[in-house]
Design a protein around this motif. Structure first.
Motif, PDB file in Angstrom:
ATOM      1  N   LEU A  59     -48.250  50.695 -23.303  1.00 51.39           N
ATOM      2  CA  LEU A  59     -47.060  50.514 -22.821  1.00 51.39           C
ATOM      3  C   LEU A  59     -47.054  49.089 -22.172  1.00 51.39           C
ATOM      4  O   LEU A  59     -48.221  48.327 -22.114  1.00 51.39           O
ATOM      5  CB  LEU A  59     -47.037  51.197 -21.636  1.00 51.39           C
ATOM      6  CG  LEU A  59     -46.722  52.872 -21.741  1.00 51.39           C
ATOM      7  CD1 LEU A  59     -46.895  53.555 -20.541  1.00 51.39           C
ATOM      8  CD2 LEU A  59     -45.495  53.086 -22.468  1.00 51.39           C
ATOM      9  N   MET A  67     -36.822  41.489 -20.995  1.00 52.39           N
ATOM     10  CA  MET A  67     -36.659  41.385 -22.453  1.00 52.39           C
ATOM     11  C   MET A  67     -35.307  41.135 -22.941  1.00 52.39           C
ATOM     12  O   MET A  67     -35.187  41.017 -24.132  1.00 52.39           O
ATOM     13  CB  MET A  67     -37.018  43.217 -22.742  1.00 52.39           C
ATOM     14  CG  MET A  67     -38.219  43.554 -22.344  1.00 52.39           C
ATOM     15  SD  MET A  67     -39.557  42.881 -23.399  1.00 52.39           S
ATOM     16  CE  MET A  67     -39.211  43.455 -25.219  1.00 52.39           C
ATOM     17  N   GLU A 237     -46.287  39.777 -18.049  1.00 53.68           N
ATOM     18  CA  GLU A 237     -46.055  41.253 -18.419  1.00 53.68           C
ATOM     19  C   GLU A 237     -47.547  41.849 -17.982  1.00 53.68           C
ATOM     20  O   GLU A 237     -48.589  41.246 -17.792  1.00 53.68           O
ATOM     21  CB  GLU A 237     -45.948  41.192 -19.956  1.00 53.68           C
ATOM     22  CG  GLU A 237     -47.377  40.845 -20.787  1.00 53.68           C
ATOM     23  CD  GLU A 237     -46.968  41.069 -22.286  1.00 53.68           C
ATOM     24  OE1 GLU A 237     -45.675  40.584 -22.530  1.00 53.68           O
ATOM     25  OE2 GLU A 237     -47.904  41.011 -22.664  1.00 53.68           O
ATOM     26  N   GLU A 249     -44.231  59.025 -23.798  1.00 49.69           N
ATOM     27  CA  GLU A 249     -42.961  58.998 -23.447  1.00 49.69           C
ATOM     28  C   GLU A 249     -42.948  59.662 -21.813  1.00 49.69           C
ATOM     29  O   GLU A 249     -42.223  58.816 -20.914  1.00 49.69           O
ATOM     30  CB  GLU A 249     -41.875  59.989 -24.460  1.00 49.69           C
ATOM     31  CG  GLU A 249     -41.751  59.230 -25.634  1.00 49.69           C
ATOM     32  CD  GLU A 249     -40.978  57.933 -25.519  1.00 49.69           C
ATOM     33  OE1 GLU A 249     -40.166  57.542 -24.438  1.00 49.69           O
ATOM     34  OE2 GLU A 249     -41.093  57.013 -26.435  1.00 49.69           O
ATOM     35  N   ALA A 252     -44.444  56.951 -19.668  1.00 50.39           N
ATOM     36  CA  ALA A 252     -43.539  55.798 -19.538  1.00 50.39           C
ATOM     37  C   ALA A 252     -42.442  56.162 -18.492  1.00 50.39           C
ATOM     38  O   ALA A 252     -42.066  55.274 -17.652  1.00 50.39           O
ATOM     39  CB  ALA A 252     -42.869  55.610 -20.779  1.00 50.39           C
ATOM     40  N   ARG A 256     -41.713  54.325 -14.717  1.00 45.39           N
ATOM     41  CA  ARG A 256     -40.354  53.732 -14.446  1.00 45.39           C
ATOM     42  C   ARG A 256     -40.034  54.259 -13.112  1.00 45.39           C
ATOM     43  O   ARG A 256     -39.608  53.589 -12.324  1.00 45.39           O
ATOM     44  CB  ARG A 256     -39.521  54.096 -15.561  1.00 45.39           C
ATOM     45  CG  ARG A 256     -39.688  53.702 -16.915  1.00 45.39           C
ATOM     46  CD  ARG A 256     -38.494  53.603 -17.779  1.00 45.39           C
ATOM     47  NE  ARG A 256     -38.645  53.229 -19.268  1.00 45.39           N
ATOM     48  CZ  ARG A 256     -39.287  54.171 -19.998  1.00 45.39           C
ATOM     49  NH1 ARG A 256     -39.298  55.254 -19.983  1.00 45.39           N
ATOM     50  NH2 ARG A 256     -39.390  53.493 -21.377  1.00 45.39           N
ATOM     51  N   GLU A 264     -39.195  46.982 -15.920  1.00 41.03           N
ATOM     52  CA  GLU A 264     -38.816  47.629 -17.240  1.00 41.03           C
ATOM     53  C   GLU A 264     -40.266  48.057 -17.663  1.00 41.03           C
ATOM     54  O   GLU A 264     -41.033  47.294 -17.529  1.00 41.03           O
ATOM     55  CB  GLU A 264     -38.292  46.715 -17.980  1.00 41.03           C
ATOM     56  CG  GLU A 264     -36.793  46.220 -17.527  1.00 41.03           C
ATOM     57  CD  GLU A 264     -36.123  45.128 -18.397  1.00 41.03           C
ATOM     58  OE1 GLU A 264     -36.844  44.738 -19.259  1.00 41.03           O
ATOM     59  OE2 GLU A 264     -35.166  44.952 -18.401  1.00 41.03           O
ATOM     60  N   HIS A 266     -41.528  49.300 -21.118  1.00 43.33           N
ATOM     61  CA  HIS A 266     -41.519  49.516 -22.885  1.00 43.33           C
ATOM     62  C   HIS A 266     -42.784  50.172 -23.408  1.00 43.33           C
ATOM     63  O   HIS A 266     -43.878  49.719 -23.223  1.00 43.33           O
ATOM     64  CB  HIS A 266     -41.173  48.423 -23.360  1.00 43.33           C
ATOM     65  CG  HIS A 266     -39.845  47.595 -22.665  1.00 43.33           C
ATOM     66  ND1 HIS A 266     -38.637  47.943 -23.017  1.00 43.33           N
ATOM     67  CD2 HIS A 266     -39.801  46.644 -21.913  1.00 43.33           C
ATOM     68  CE1 HIS A 266     -37.911  47.180 -22.189  1.00 43.33           C
ATOM     69  NE2 HIS A 266     -38.351  46.532 -21.618  1.00 43.33           N
ATOM     70  N   THR A 267     -42.523  51.121 -24.422  1.00 43.62           N
ATOM     71  CA  THR A 267     -43.584  51.621 -25.270  1.00 43.62           C
ATOM     72  C   THR A 267     -43.713  50.638 -26.523  1.00 43.62           C
ATOM     73  O   THR A 267     -42.981  49.683 -26.725  1.00 43.62           O
ATOM     74  CB  THR A 267     -43.144  53.028 -25.855  1.00 43.62           C
ATOM     75  OG1 THR A 267     -41.819  52.894 -26.722  1.00 43.62           O
ATOM     76  CG2 THR A 267     -42.584  54.019 -24.885  1.00 43.62           C
ATOM     77  N   GLU A 270     -41.088  50.115 -29.080  1.00 46.64           N
ATOM     78  CA  GLU A 270     -40.040  49.328 -28.690  1.00 46.64           C
ATOM     79  C   GLU A 270     -40.570  47.981 -28.916  1.00 46.64           C
ATOM     80  O   GLU A 270     -39.676  47.139 -29.225  1.00 46.64           O
ATOM     81  CB  GLU A 270     -39.550  49.743 -27.252  1.00 46.64           C
ATOM     82  CG  GLU A 270     -39.137  51.216 -26.963  1.00 46.64           C
ATOM     83  CD  GLU A 270     -38.725  51.399 -25.544  1.00 46.64           C
ATOM     84  OE1 GLU A 270     -37.805  52.005 -25.266  1.00 46.64           O
ATOM     85  OE2 GLU A 270     -39.581  51.083 -24.815  1.00 46.64           O
ATOM     86  N   LEU A 271     -41.626  47.808 -28.588  1.00 47.89           N
ATOM     87  CA  LEU A 271     -42.247  46.370 -28.702  1.00 47.89           C
ATOM     88  C   LEU A 271     -42.538  45.954 -30.026  1.00 47.89           C
ATOM     89  O   LEU A 271     -42.526  44.783 -30.370  1.00 47.89           O
ATOM     90  CB  LEU A 271     -43.302  46.138 -27.844  1.00 47.89           C
ATOM     91  CG  LEU A 271     -43.200  46.425 -26.390  1.00 47.89           C
ATOM     92  CD1 LEU A 271     -44.622  46.719 -25.617  1.00 47.89           C
ATOM     93  CD2 LEU A 271     -42.837  45.226 -25.314  1.00 47.89           C
TER      94      LEU A 271
END
Length: 421
Positions: A59, A67, A237, A249, A252, A256, A264, A266-267, A270-271
């Protein structure tokens, strides 16, 4: 039913040639599916391992809005790199480690020419808590960054060679070559536009199968990046490791909720959409190949069962003549197919899992899988649920394939069947 089952078992054992053909079709098909799936899953595991444990972390946490402009590598908004924020991240159940980084851009020069670079400032003291394989992509002849380094850097392989920049040990070997250097100058600007430059020594060269990383990436210690950019106590980051990727998930979502809307989360999927798409395509191709293999299996079973019906016309006629009902004939043929499907499926599962285990024990060395420059070891693996699914599909496939031949057998006219030679 028990008498029909016994009769079906005897028929399978008696008609060895037909039975072996069907068993071979099912066994080889199931084995091929399992071995292929095992190798694809092993390859995917290597890719994920290289990305998650070698580059991005599972993450990443960024300030809200970061982003949206990530392609420009903005230095603002940034994150405070202090214990209070890190403690909040570590407090989330399932988080295994966290580290801070700065992503930035600038110009790199060897005194004769210069080009743009993308910089990565890493906290060497904590990087391996979030990215256990950090530095795995450094080529032999150099070394990864170590705790205590300051004015040191790792350059992308192609970038370094275009500048004739080599680690000290490599430079010594190439001492006779003109223009070889082991130091470069990095120039960049602070968030408010103040320009700055610093000399760094080239400690190693990194290699990736992604051309951009080879041509543009420069990795430096976080403290040097903070001084170069005027960002003391700040990062762009946080990279986060998790204890179990299957809970990614959930972790994550908890992160959040813990950090709130000003951050933010992000997994890695996503990156790294490129790698995510590669994995999706591989799974699609795997599914298509499985369908083709099962069609071949079903075709083989249909042919074998039809041959069985044609060769046993008089036998079927006799059974119908002595009082066996048509549905019993149908059931008998379906039981034969089920028995063949179960035996062939079990044999395929045993053979396939044995092959996968044997290869996994030794492993298959693989170089440059997505991001690795050093050598990774691919170990095929099988999910027990997929093995059971494959076995189930083999049995159901055998039943479906035998349905029409079995129906034809049950529809035979006893008189006509007994007249056949």
């Amino acid at each position: 039913m028990s008498s029909l089952t016994s009769l079906a078992v005897r028929n399978v054992a008696r008609n060895r040639r037909r039975s072996l053909l069907t068993l071979a079709a099912v066994l080889l098909g199931v084995t091929a599916v399992l071995v292929l799936r095992g190798f694809i899953d092993g390859f995917i595991d290597v890719m994920v391992d290289d990305i998650v444990k070698g580059k991005t972390g599972a993450l990443q946490v960024h300030p809200a809005g970061y982003m949206d402009n990530v392609d420009a590598l903005p230095l603002e908004p940034s994150l405070p790199y202090d214990e209070s924020l890190l403690a909040r991240v570590r407090a989330v159940p399932g988080v295994a480690g966290v580290t801070g980084r700065i992503q930035f851009s600038g110009l790199v020069s060897n005194g004769l020419s210069q080009t743009m670079f993308v910089g990565r400032g890493l906290d060497i003291a904590t990087e391996k808590r979030a990215v256990p394989r950090a530095g795995f992509d450094v080529l032999g002849g150099g070394r990864a960054l170590a705790e205590g380094d300051y004015a040191h850097a790792i350059l992308g392989n192609e970038l370094a060679r275009s500048f004739q920049a080599l680690p000290p040990a490599e430079k010594a070997k190439a001492a006779s070559a003109e223009g070889v250097v082991d130091r470069v100058t990095l120039a960049s600007s602070s968030p408010k536009g103040r320009a700055n430059s610093m000399d760094v020594s080239v400690e190693g060269l990194s290699v990736s199968s992604l051309p951009f990383e080879n041509k543009r990436v420069v990795t430096v210690p976080l403290m040097l990046a903070q001084e170069l950019l005027g960002m003391k106590g700040r990062v762009t980051e946080l990279a986060v490791a998790v204890e179990n990727l299957d809970e990614l998930e959930r972790i994550a979502g908890d992160l959040r909720e813990e950090l709130g809307p000003q951050y933010e989360v992000h997994t890695w999927q996503e990156l790294q959409p490129f790698v995510r798409d590669i994995i999706s395509r591989q799974r699609y191709v795997m599914g298509l190949i499985c369908v083709i293999l099962f069609v071949i299996i079903i075709t083989g079973i249909i042919n074998t069962m039809l041959m069985s019906v044609f060769e046993r016309v008089r036998e079927i006629g006799t059974m119908l003549a002595v009082g066996m009902k048509r549905r019993q004939v149908l059931t008998m043929f379906l039981l034969e197919a089920t028995l063949l499907g179960v035996l062939g499926g079990l044999g395929g599962v045993m053979l396939g899992s044995t092959v996968i285990q044997a290869v996994a024990v030794r492993g298959i060395p693989m170089s440059m899988v997505v991001t690795t420059g050093s050598q990774s070891v691919m170990r095929p693996s099988l999910d027990p649920s997929f093995m059971m699914l494959t076995l189930g599909v083999a049995v159901v496939g055998a039943l479906v394939a035998s349905a029409w031949p079995a129906w034809r057998a049950s529809r035979l006219d006893p008189v006509e069947a007994l007249r056949s030679v």
